[in-house]
Write an enzyme that holds these catalytic residues in place. Structure first.
Site: not given
Ligand code: AQP
Length: 350
Positions: A211, A214, A130
């Protein structure tokens, strides 16, 4: 659903025999809630809700670790609450609250910062990923996993159901708990990550080697979510990347990752075994058929969530009332634990 518990540590303050196991988990109210969040976390919270003692949180303080628009953050905090409720989190069965409403989280984070070596945080892969995407990296982003440790440890949670991407952060929470217990005497339960065997890492529909996340939700066809229009969900599945073959089977082969992802989504949503899923598609007419049927089950699964969330969002006062009640229940558990931490660390507690 089958789950694999990844941790094996002792629970120092284990609850008496017969007591329900305590669960803590949360999600950030930033970005578009997607199918990966639903399958990896929310659906599993709902499925386990009856037999556990649950604390489910909208972790708004975590969202501040990257820049946010204040009005949008407020809207998304209520929206995520509405999604939790519409998906089946029941405020009489689970304590549902917003992280910033229970001040013990921020205070507990500070206390845990003071037992956490910086080197532990520098190793976190999510921080590395990140921070590489940010022009200016905020201190909070590095400290994110310590706040997460405070979230979990304040409740003596034994289980933390999440997707696979959070496993390293939960390992860190375990290390922090053990270090605190070692320095100040037995204080915290050492939590276990509970990660499903299927669906712990839902992949992007546009690229099954990354993966679903978001931060990529702006990319066309990457993710789908419960608030999306069903026609858009159908289009995203139609466009889902697969491979030039026609075999509809689970597989570890990276070349078949797209089909594997679609089958995993179908398996978790329908609750069928792997064998039953493959049988369901034994007579399918190619990948077009697979995509169509996966889209159908996802749209049906999301329908009540979309409708329920819209209804709930129309009454912000009622949502705020529910959240105030949840915060009171959460604080009743978290504040005494915070007090215990302060006393053990040598602070005068008035
Ligand atoms: N692709 C995924 N498959 C299964 N589980 C997932 N989680 C996230 N992506 C996947 C699980 O969803 C929850 C999100 O927690 P969060 O809102 O604290 O995480 P985040 O970082 O805002 O969400 P993302 O989608 O993972 O965003 P990015 O990748 O952009 O940071 C957690 O339980 C996570 O494991």
């Amino acid at each position: 659903m089958e789950t694999a518990t990844a941790g094996t540590g002792d629970n120092v303050a284990a609850q008496p025999a017969g007591a329900r196991r305590r669960v803590f988990s949360g999600m950030q109210p930033s970005g578009e809630f997607h199918l990966g969040n639903y399958i990896g976390a929310l659906k599993r919270w709902v499925l386990g809700q009856e037999e556990k003692e649950n604390f489910f949180c909208v972790v708004d303080l975590h969202s501040l670790t990257v820049p946010q628009d204040p009005a949008e953050l407020r809207m998304r905090t209520r929206q995520l609450t509405a999604i939790y409720l519409a998906a089946g989190i029941h405020p009489d069965k689970s304590t549902l609250f917003v992280q910033s409403h229970v001040t013990a989280h921020a205070e507990g984070c500070w206390l845990l910062n003071c037992v956490t070596p910086l080197g532990w945080l520098n190793k976190m892969t999510q921080y590395k990923d990140k921070s590489a995407k940010q022009e200016s990296v905020l201190t909070g982003l590095l400290d994110y996993p310590v706040l997460m440790a405070a979230d979990i440890l304040l409740y003596d949670a034994q289980e933390v159901p999440t997707g696979e991407d959070q496993k390293q952060h939960i390992e860190l929470a375990r290390n922090i708990a053990e270090r605190f217990n070692h320095l100040y005497g037995e204080t915290f339960v050492v939590p276990e990550p509970v990660i499903a065997k299927v669906g712990a890492r839902i992949m992007g529909l546009d690229n099954p080697l990354v993966k679903m996340s978001k931060s990529s939700s702006g990319v066309r066809g990457h993710s789908v979510g419960p608030l999306d229009d069903p026609a858009e969900i159908e289009r995203s599945f139609k466009r889902a990347v697969t491979d030039p073959g026609n075999e509809i089977r689970f597989s570890d082969d990276p070349a078949k990752a797209g089909v594997n992802n679609l089958l995993s989504i179908y398996q978790v949503i329908t609750g069928r075994s792997g064998e039953e899923v493959e049988n369901d598609f034994a007579n399918a007419r190619g990948y077009g058929d697979l995509k169509k049927r996966v889209a159908e089950v996802v749209i049906e699964e999301f329908r009540p969530v979309r409708e329920g969330a819209a209804r709930l969002m129309a009454d912000a006062a009622e949502l705020d009332r529910l959240l105030a009640r949840g915060a009171e229940q959460a604080a009743a558990v978290a504040m005494p634990k915070l007090r215990e931490m302060k006393e053990k660390m040598g602070l005068i507690v008035p």
